[in-house]
Design an enzyme around this catalytic site. Structure first.
Site, PDB file in Angstrom:
ATOM      1  N   PRO A 132     -26.814 -22.829 -20.550  1.00  0.00           N
ATOM      2  CA  PRO A 132     -26.956 -21.851 -19.460  1.00  0.00           C
ATOM      3  C   PRO A 132     -26.141 -22.183 -18.214  1.00  0.00           C
ATOM      4  CG  PRO A 132     -29.091 -22.304 -20.430  1.00  0.00           C
ATOM      5  CD  PRO A 132     -28.130 -23.283 -21.052  1.00  0.00           C
ATOM      6  N   THR A 162     -24.781 -17.666 -31.892  1.00  0.00           N
ATOM      7  CA  THR A 162     -24.653 -16.598 -32.874  1.00  0.00           C
ATOM      8  C   THR A 162     -25.303 -17.036 -34.180  1.00  0.00           C
ATOM      9  OG1 THR A 162     -22.574 -15.862 -31.893  1.00  0.00           O
ATOM     10  CG2 THR A 162     -23.036 -15.133 -34.121  1.00  0.00           C
ATOM     11  N   ARG A 284      -7.107  17.203 -33.318  1.00  0.00           N
ATOM     12  CA  ARG A 284      -7.396  17.846 -32.039  1.00  0.00           C
ATOM     13  C   ARG A 284      -6.198  18.684 -31.584  1.00  0.00           C
ATOM     14  NH1 ARG A 284     -11.138  19.751 -28.405  1.00  0.00           N
ATOM     15  NH2 ARG A 284     -10.560  19.299 -26.264  1.00  0.00           N
ATOM     16  N   GLN A 295       4.488  14.457 -26.711  1.00  0.00           N
ATOM     17  CA  GLN A 295       5.228  13.208 -26.546  1.00  0.00           C
ATOM     18  C   GLN A 295       4.364  12.109 -25.922  1.00  0.00           C
ATOM     19  OE1 GLN A 295       8.530  12.720 -23.593  1.00  0.00           O
ATOM     20  NE2 GLN A 295       9.807  12.583 -25.436  1.00  0.00           N
ATOM     21  N   ILE A 353      -7.420   8.836 -26.172  1.00  0.00           N
ATOM     22  CA  ILE A 353      -6.970   9.898 -27.066  1.00  0.00           C
ATOM     23  C   ILE A 353      -8.137  10.803 -27.446  1.00  0.00           C
ATOM     24  CG2 ILE A 353      -6.175  10.335 -29.432  1.00  0.00           C
ATOM     25  CD1 ILE A 353      -4.278   7.934 -29.074  1.00  0.00           C
ATOM     26  N   HIS A 354      -9.320  10.218 -27.613  1.00  0.00           N
ATOM     27  CA  HIS A 354     -10.506  11.006 -27.969  1.00  0.00           C
ATOM     28  C   HIS A 354     -11.021  11.855 -26.811  1.00  0.00           C
ATOM     29  CE1 HIS A 354     -10.721   8.475 -31.545  1.00  0.00           C
ATOM     30  NE2 HIS A 354     -11.656   9.267 -32.021  1.00  0.00           N
ATOM     31  N   GLU A 379     -14.878 -18.039 -28.119  1.00  0.00           N
ATOM     32  CA  GLU A 379     -13.981 -19.153 -28.434  1.00  0.00           C
ATOM     33  C   GLU A 379     -12.976 -19.429 -27.317  1.00  0.00           C
ATOM     34  OE1 GLU A 379     -15.877 -18.451 -30.614  1.00  0.00           O
ATOM     35  OE2 GLU A 379     -15.468 -19.226 -32.597  1.00  0.00           O
ATOM     36  N   GLU A 383      -8.116 -17.360 -19.733  1.00  0.00           N
ATOM     37  CA  GLU A 383      -7.673 -18.428 -18.842  1.00  0.00           C
ATOM     38  C   GLU A 383      -7.644 -19.772 -19.560  1.00  0.00           C
ATOM     39  OE1 GLU A 383      -8.636 -14.940 -16.733  1.00  0.00           O
ATOM     40  OE2 GLU A 383      -9.939 -16.084 -18.077  1.00  0.00           O
TER      41      GLU A 383
END
Length: 401
Positions: A132, A162, A284, A295, A353-354, A379, A383
């Protein structure tokens, strides 16, 4: 059509493994990933399928019941799995790092005890460095392991574990001052302890508590937890490698291959984001034609595809360097840094794009948008990667004298 992120020079066996994993991802992961993620539900059926495919033992030597494959094969499988759902690749990754550390640094007894069961997925691994009060500063670890006869007594609190609940074997990094006089550099007085436990939450063995899952913005499904040790006793033969003081180097070796894994995850998520973006752009319509014919969108797709290819190439290079037996911290750092940053950018472009639909939970890109930031941290932050890269470059380019 020539697809993105293809890898040259693979053997027939590697191609067959990847084809099998890709089919599994398309049929078993992608159709259910978003639904499970929104419920923050552990993907039990998916994990059982991966066990049947032998992926938990992919890099474990054949003598221990694994497939004995290379880091490159593993990384390419992770890329495919992350393309389906990044959380599943996280479940595999922590297990793989512990198995790798055992293979590289464990005593013969430790290898014989754990690796065959890990290859089958019966023993599931997790590893624990963070606490922590620290992030990237591993030297500030305060958890301690103190010798008491034929046992060690472990005390301390670990963070961001994990597979904390589902794992049954945790590699835990602690300070151990035994045999290391006062004033010894912190990284030389650390030890990796192999802690066996029951799966689940609460007190999973005397002296060891796994609190409930940490609620996260993304990277859901996989259980991320704390780990609290209070007078936890483990046998002395559960010191990884049998000798104290080597834990820092063992963990860094594991993290090095873990960085290749994170790079592979970034490649997989970015590839899926591109697939979603290029597909939606052709469906779309605005101003009388598919937005893919504008473009501005073509430029965006071109940039996204180039980033996917570049990240994949660097990830493959880092994996092959490690497989050759050479030092690869420079290549792994570069690959992790580039792939995680490009992943974030490609996902954001697909989100743009959506348009407004990207903000809806009905669309898969919304999940990817919340998952990508984890790769910027896991991991080692950008930096930290830059520090590693910079130091190694100065070693390589040091002026004479």
């Amino acid at each position: 059509m020539s697809r993105l992120a293809r890898t040259a020079g693979l053997t027939d066996v590697q191609q067959e493994i990847l084809s099998t994993v890709r089919d599994f991802v398309d049929k078993e992961i992608i159709p259910v990933a978003t639904q499970l993620e929104h419920r923050d539900e552990y993907p039990t059926d998916i994990v059982e399928g991966l066990k049947e495919l032998g992926l938990f033992g992919l890099m474990i030597p054949e003598e221990y019941g694994g497939l004995g494959e290379s880091l490159l094969t593993y990384a390419l499988c992770v890329e495919e799995i992350a393309r389906g759902w990044m959380s599943v690749s996280g479940i595999i990754n922590t297990h793989f790092i512990v198995a790798y550390m055992l293979k590289q640094h464990g005593t013969q007894e430790q290898k014989d005890t754990f690796l065959p069961r890990m290859a089958l997925g019966e023993v599931r691994g997790a590893f624990s460095m963070s606490e922590p009060a620290l992030g990237s500063d591993v030297s500030a670890i305060s958890s301690k392991g103190v010798r008491d006869g034929d046992e060690y007594v472990l005390d301390g609190q670990k963070m961001w574990l994990t597979n904390g609940g589902t794992s049954t074997l945790v590699a835990v990094l602690c300070r151990s001052d035994e045999g290391h006089p006062e004033g010894t550099a912190p990284h030389k007085s650390m030890t990796t302890f192999l802690v066996e436990k029951e799966a689940g939450f609460g007190e999973v063995r005397p002296g060891l508590t796994i609190p409930g899952k940490i609620d996260k913005m993304g990277y859901k499904g996989v259980d991320t937890t704390e780990l609290i040790m209070d007078g936890l006793r483990i046998p002395a033969n559960r010191v990884l490698g049998g000798t104290t003081g080597r834990g820092f180097y063992q963990m860094m070796d594991g993290v090095e291959v873990g960085r290749v894994n994170v790079a592979a995850r970034g490649c997989g998520v970015a590839q899926r984001a591109f697939e979603l973006g290029v597909s939606y752009a052709q469906q779309r319509h605005t101003f009388g034609k598919p937005i893919a014919q504008h473009q501005a969108i073509q430029f965006k797709l071109a940039e996204m595809a180039t980033k996917v290819e570049a990240a994949h190439a660097m990830m493959v290079n880092a994996a092959r360097k490690k497989d050759s037996g050479e030092r690869n911290d420079l290549e792994a750092g570069m690959a992790k840094y580039l792939a995680s940053e490009y992943c974030k950018e490609v996902v954001e472009d697909a989100f743009r794009i959506h348009g407004g639909y990207g903000f809806s939970k009905e669309y898969e890109i919304e999940r990817l948008y919340r998952e990508a930031p984890m790769l910027l941290i896991g991991e080692g932050t950008a930096e930290i990667q830059k520090m590693i890269i910079g130091r190694r470059l100065l070693e390589e380019y040091r002026l004479p004298g």
